[in-house]
Design a protein around this motif. Structure first.
Motif, PDB file in Angstrom:
ATOM      1  N   PHE A 372      32.126  29.089  50.479  1.00 37.47           N
ATOM      2  CA  PHE A 372      33.002  28.363  49.555  1.00 37.47           C
ATOM      3  C   PHE A 372      32.310  27.104  49.041  1.00 37.47           C
ATOM      4  O   PHE A 372      32.344  26.804  47.845  1.00 37.47           O
ATOM      5  CB  PHE A 372      34.321  28.000  50.253  1.00 37.47           C
ATOM      6  CG  PHE A 372      35.359  29.085  50.217  1.00 37.47           C
ATOM      7  CD1 PHE A 372      36.303  29.125  49.206  1.00 37.47           C
ATOM      8  CD2 PHE A 372      35.394  30.071  51.204  1.00 37.47           C
ATOM      9  CE1 PHE A 372      37.267  30.123  49.164  1.00 37.47           C
ATOM     10  CE2 PHE A 372      36.358  31.068  51.171  1.00 37.47           C
ATOM     11  CZ  PHE A 372      37.292  31.101  50.149  1.00 37.47           C
ATOM     12  N   HIS A 375      29.667  27.426  46.317  1.00 34.33           N
ATOM     13  CA  HIS A 375      30.168  27.744  44.972  1.00 34.33           C
ATOM     14  C   HIS A 375      31.090  26.659  44.426  1.00 34.33           C
ATOM     15  O   HIS A 375      31.761  26.858  43.408  1.00 34.33           O
ATOM     16  CB  HIS A 375      30.890  29.094  44.988  1.00 34.33           C
ATOM     17  CG  HIS A 375      29.952  30.253  45.171  1.00 34.33           C
ATOM     18  ND1 HIS A 375      29.493  30.639  46.409  1.00 34.33           N
ATOM     19  CD2 HIS A 375      29.375  31.091  44.265  1.00 34.33           C
ATOM     20  CE1 HIS A 375      28.689  31.688  46.272  1.00 34.33           C
ATOM     21  NE2 HIS A 375      28.587  31.967  44.988  1.00 34.33           N
ATOM     22  N   THR A 412      32.689  32.962  44.386  1.00 39.06           N
ATOM     23  CA  THR A 412      32.859  32.844  45.833  1.00 39.06           C
ATOM     24  C   THR A 412      33.252  34.184  46.446  1.00 39.06           C
ATOM     25  O   THR A 412      32.688  34.613  47.465  1.00 39.06           O
ATOM     26  CB  THR A 412      33.948  31.797  46.152  1.00 39.06           C
ATOM     27  OG1 THR A 412      33.612  30.554  45.554  1.00 39.06           O
ATOM     28  CG2 THR A 412      34.093  31.619  47.655  1.00 39.06           C
TER      29      THR A 412
END
Length: 434
Positions: A372, A375, A412
């Motif tokens: 996470f 991105h 993601t």
């Protein structure tokens, strides 16, 4: 002074809505005359199956030749409730060519070819009204394009399809699965035999295109609207939503960018807090929030479909168009002066709820969190639990993010699917209304 010569109306289509329009025109003839200032006469009804018995309609009015009806020279207003693209588009154009104003309930046609139809009406100095095309009996189109004409609308968010709201409401309130709730909606007449247009979001997307064009004074076509259906929404999604203090609705969301230089239009399922007024919209009802700079937040609520509610909107337009005819004037036409571009879904910024099936071993959470972060998507909360099958090999991981661009979230998810420790992405849902 009361005009004695009646305004003559051609009714194109006589299904559920058309037959109710004809009934109201007949039973409320005196009231309509008083409100308009002239008698209104149903002069012809164009249908495909003339042999069908239509109670309350003089068989002499029935015809299968809609074009001849429009060209006969004495028609003042045409009411189009056929639906679909053709022959409705050709018939509306024919009406304008013959000096006939039009009232339509055709959301699909207006979403696809609204600009061309508005241009044809404007060139002929005629009216094109379509309150019934969006949200049934709810007065929404006219307040947006007339009452709020002096304001700046920045956002429209709402439930604009009664069938999907009925299904999702049943899933939420009874714990039913999608198919079970759909079967009930079909049995009660809320869903068509083929519910694709509703459950896959096509119906809501057409309405979203119309509302976006009015709200932002720009041309928005059906192809410009991001669309995601609700057939993948599961009981597990509702369970997760309840843990967050939310429910799930299929929403149409139209937004002006913060810099005012573009707009977005989208339809998809979303989690919304139980404290939001849209969360309490039950059964097959519709509700729409309009957010304007001066007026603030306005909510429009009511039955969004059905013969009588839709006919009510059609008759309201008929009265307005008839009054315009008597005054030798026309109502508002298309307003598309801003010509704002419609941004892709990737530019939309919102929160997300992602459910992952992962390997139940140390380090998985850190690996997911790193993905996470790489991105640019910030995590708000994480919940992890073992699988109910007790195997000990897999776990469920639920991640709720902070606001992030849709493109970043898509990147993601694509990266997560490539991780050896992620067995599958069970669901992705946006979180709105906070």
């Amino acid at each position: 002074m009361m005009r004695t010569r009646p305004l003559k109306v051609a009714l194109l289509g006589c299904g559920v809505v058309g037959s109710e329009v004809a009934r109201i025109m007949t039973t409320h003839a005196d009231d309509l005359t008083a409100r308009i200032g002239a008698p209104v006469e149903l002069a012809g009804v164009a249908v495909r199956r003339p042999s069908k018995v239509r109670e309350g309609i003089d068989p002499a009015l029935i015809t299968t030749d809609a074009t001849a009806l429009l060209k006969r020279g004495d028609i003042d207003i045409a009411i189009e409730v056929i639906g679909g693209i053709e022959p409705a588009r050709t018939l509306i154009t024919t009406a304008f060519e013959n000096g006939i104003s039009v009232v339509s309930a055709n959301k699909a046609l207006l979403a696809q070819d609204g600009a061309a139809l508005h241009a044809a009406a404007g060139a002929a100095g005629l009216d094109l009204y379509y309150e019934a095309a969006v949200a049934g009996a709810i007065p929404l189109v006219r307040p947006m394009r007339e009452s709020l004409a002096g304001d700046k609308i920045n956002r429209v968010m709402g439930i604009v399809n009664g069938t999907t709201n009925f299904i999702l409401d049943k899933m939420d309130s009874t714990g039913a699965g999608y198919q079970e709730a759909l079967d009930e909606a079909t049995a009660l007449g809320y869903a068509e035999a083929d519910p694709t247009a509703d459950v896959e979001g096509y119906d809501a997307a057409a309405k979203a295109a119309i509302l976006a064009g009015i709200a932002f004074h720009t041309r928005v076509r059906l192809d410009d609207v991001y669309r995601e259906g609700m057939t993948e929404v599961s009981a597990a999604d509702f369970a997760s939503a309840k843990r967050m203090g939310c429910t799930i609705k299929l929403l149409a969301i139209l937004e002006r960018a913060a810099d005012g230089e573009s707009v977005t239009a989208r339809v998809h399922p979303a989690m919304i807090p139980l404290t939001h007024p849209l969360a309490s919209v039950r059964e097959a009802y519709n509700a729409v929030f309009v957010e304007a700079e001066a007026a603030g937040r306005l909510m429009f609520y009511g039955p969004g479909a059905g013969g009588s509610p839709t006919a009510s909107a059609v008759l309201g337009d008929l009265v307005a168009v008839c009054r315009n005819k008597l005054a030798q004037a026309t109502g508002p036409g298309e307003s598309a002066y801003t010509q704002l571009p419609v941004s892709p879904m990737g530019d939309v910024v919102t929160r997300y709820h992602i459910s992952l099936d992962v390997a139940d071993k140390p380090g998985v959470l850190a690996q997911v969190a790193t993905t996470f972060a790489e991105h640019g998507v910030s995590i708000d909360t994480v919940r992890q639990q073992g699988r109910q099958d007790g195997s000990g090999n897999e776990a469920s991981l639920v991640v709720v993010t902070h606001r992030a661009p849709d493109a970043a979230l898509s990147g993601t998810v694509e990266a997560l699917r490539k991780l050896d420790t992620v067995r599958g992405v069970a669901s992705i849902m946006r979180v709105e209304g906070e």
